[in-house]
Design a protein around this motif. Structure first.
Motif, PDB file in Angstrom:
ATOM      1  N   GLY A  13      40.275  36.288  43.751  1.00  0.00           N
ATOM      2  CA  GLY A  13      41.152  36.233  44.922  1.00  0.00           C
ATOM      3  C   GLY A  13      42.184  37.343  44.907  1.00  0.00           C
ATOM      4  N   LYS A  17      42.596  40.702  47.392  1.00  0.00           N
ATOM      5  CA  LYS A  17      43.845  40.988  48.096  1.00  0.00           C
ATOM      6  C   LYS A  17      44.313  42.414  47.781  1.00  0.00           C
ATOM      7  N   HIS A  52      35.369  41.350  50.312  1.00  0.00           N
ATOM      8  CA  HIS A  52      34.871  40.138  49.671  1.00  0.00           C
ATOM      9  C   HIS A  52      34.014  40.532  48.486  1.00  0.00           C
ATOM     10  N   ARG A  92      31.063  30.654  46.903  1.00  0.00           N
ATOM     11  CA  ARG A  92      31.560  31.075  45.588  1.00  0.00           C
ATOM     12  C   ARG A  92      30.824  30.401  44.429  1.00  0.00           C
ATOM     13  N   LYS A 169      41.523  27.878  41.543  1.00  0.00           N
ATOM     14  CA  LYS A 169      41.916  28.850  42.561  1.00  0.00           C
ATOM     15  C   LYS A 169      40.679  29.345  43.306  1.00  0.00           C
ATOM     16  N   ASN A 172      39.637  26.971  45.705  1.00  0.00           N
ATOM     17  CA  ASN A 172      40.654  26.668  46.706  1.00  0.00           C
ATOM     18  C   ASN A 172      41.073  25.202  46.650  1.00  0.00           C
TER      19      ASN A 172
ATOM     20  N   ARG B  71      38.251  29.430  53.706  1.00  0.00           N
ATOM     21  CA  ARG B  71      37.438  29.153  52.525  1.00  0.00           C
ATOM     22  C   ARG B  71      36.969  27.705  52.467  1.00  0.00           C
TER      23      ARG B  71
END
Lengths: 370, 107
Positions: A13, A17, A52, A92, A169, A172, B71
């Protein structure tokens, strides 16, 4: 321009970013070197495209291209994609599996590697003290290998926590930050999970809702709804989709332990009077899960009980031969207790299993009637 | 493909509605709502049932799993899924036609 990010593949993540910010500042990703952990950028036009990072996902490549993603960099099994305003992202799941493989691999590497070193050191020291050289007594020297093996243990504990944080994480999933009002000591709650589930249900009736699970205890707060439903899932392999799905369905993730071999997770859901109770597993699949869990834990307990029984037995033998040291009987009693305790826990567990399956059958019949 | 036809046809009612509801990409919760609406509240899917069905279908390639901007998982029907659904709908149409004929005969 080159930039190095050592842990980029674990902090997906954050890395995404960061890549977005670079693109915004006009640095376009050119190449990724997996060995040196270095990203190469070329100065160009700033853009607002999103990055991504995808891992080992050739199946979805075609569909992702269809919806507008374009491949920026491919490095080994990694694909770095970019797109203007993405609506659809790859899942993911593979990254989740990778993280788990690495957790296990790293754990084994540290454990095996450093115990090897400390064994060698111990032998060297032993050898040294038998040479009769003047020096520190053996017991003092022993501190060195012990502390050397303690250090990796600390590293491992820290690393495992790090991996766990990154895992949540990645998925999420939010953890509860609420303060617990009471803490209940419960040794071995993660052994007999059926018993733990029954206990949690009982605590909910008494007005308490679990918020946190630690090694030997469970933390509770006053319950936030009329009912608190719990689900303890025990699956042969951990699966990122199910985690995300459960949390999207309003289930709160309380605890999870994932390995390559099996995954265990605890979930709760607050429910008001009149609301329909949700379930995380079809009734038909429940029996298999309960059985799998009971068998795996039994095998583990049998191993512990047998080895402790063996030590107890040899201890008694040694004692009859007249070898005595005050500490021995204490160790033997402990061994004996663990052996007997293990067997008792196994018996209790199978009894719980039987009770649960009977309850399930009743539920199934009720459902069939409807 | 023949193997998949054999495995999925006939389908259970819940499996049919789950696959049917994916006429557009949906979240898990969206599937539940859609099925509830289609059946006028008769079928309320539980998380476990729906997830079990979805993951079986995903393994067999009938659907695919993605994420959206927030997500959250998004489910999409694939071309294989479309073919299976078409075949199953033909079967149900035949069923329906036969029921109609029976009714007319007895009417």
């Amino acid at each position: 321009m080159k930039k190095t990010r050592l842990l980029w593949s674990y902090q997906i993540g954050e890395t995404e970013k960061w890549l977005n910010e670079q693109a915004k500042a006009g640095y376009q990703l050119e190449n990724v070197n997996r060995l040196t952990r270095t990203f190469t950028f070329k100065k160009g036009e700033p853009n607002e495209r999103r990055f991504h990072i995808d891992f080992n996902n050739p199946k979805q490549a075609k569909r992702l291209q269809e919806v507008g993603w374009h491949n920026v960099v491919e490095a080994g099994k990694w694909t770095f994609r970019q797109m203007e305003e993405p609506k659809l992202y790859p899942s993911r799941n593979e990254l989740f599996k990778r993280l788990q493989r690495h957790t296990l691999g790293f754990g084994l590497f540290v454990a095996v590697g450093f115990s090897f070193i400390s064994i060698i050191l111990t032998f060297l020291l032993l050898f040294d003290s038998f040479q009769g050289e003047p020096g520190l007594p053996f017991e003092v020297l022993l501190i060195i290998p012990i502390s050397i093996s303690l250090l990796p243990l600390l590293i491992m504990v820290y690393a495992l926590r790090y991996f766990k944080r990154e895992e949540l994480k990645l998925l999420n999933i939010e953890t509860i930050a609420e303060e617990a009002t009471i803490k209940k000591f419960r040794f071995g709650w993660d052994f007999d999970l059926i018993a733990t589930k029954r206990w949690l249900d009982k605590m909910a009736i008494e007005g308490y809702e679990a918020v946190k699970f630690t090694g030997f205890s469970v933390h509770f707060k006053e319950k936030s709804a009329d009912f608190i439903d719990y689900e303890i899932l025990y699956t042969k392999k951990a699966d990122a989709h199910s985690f995300q799905f459960n949390s999207e369905m309003g289930w709160q993730h309380l605890y999870s332990k994932n390995s390559v071999v099996f995954g265990m997770s605890i979930w709760s859901r607050a429910r008001q009077l009149g609301e329909v109770q949700d379930d995380l597993l079809p009734i038909a699949d429940r029996k298999g899960m309960l059985k799998f869990q009971t068998i795996v834990t039994s095998l583990f307990l049998i191993l512990i009980s047998a080895s402790n029984g063996f030590v107890f037995y040899t201890g008694i033998k040694l004692m009859s031969m007249g070898e005595m040291l005050f500490i021995f009987p204490i160790i033997w009693v402990l061994n004996g207790m663990i052996a007997v305790g293990g067997v008792l826990v196994i018996l209790n567990m199978w009894n719980n299993y039987r009770l649960e399956v009977t309850a399930l059958k009743r539920k199934q019949e009720e459902q069939a009637r409807i | 493909m023949e193997k998949l036809y054999k495995k999925y046809i006939p389908m259970t009612e819940t499996a049919f509605y789950i696959l049917f509801s994916l006429n557009e990409p949906r979240h898990g919760y969206g599937i539940i709502k859609e099925v509830e609406q289609l059946t006028v509240g008769r079928i309320k899917l539980g998380s476990g049932t729906i997830y079990g069905t979805l993951s079986k279908m995903q393994v067999d390639g009938l659907i695919d799993v993605f994420s959206d901007e927030e997500r959250k998982t998004v489910y999409e029907r694939t071309s294989i899924g479309n073919k299976i659904l078409q075949r199953e709908m033909l079967r149900i149409e035949e069923l329906y036609a036969n029921i109609q004929r029976y009714k007319e005969g007895n009417g």
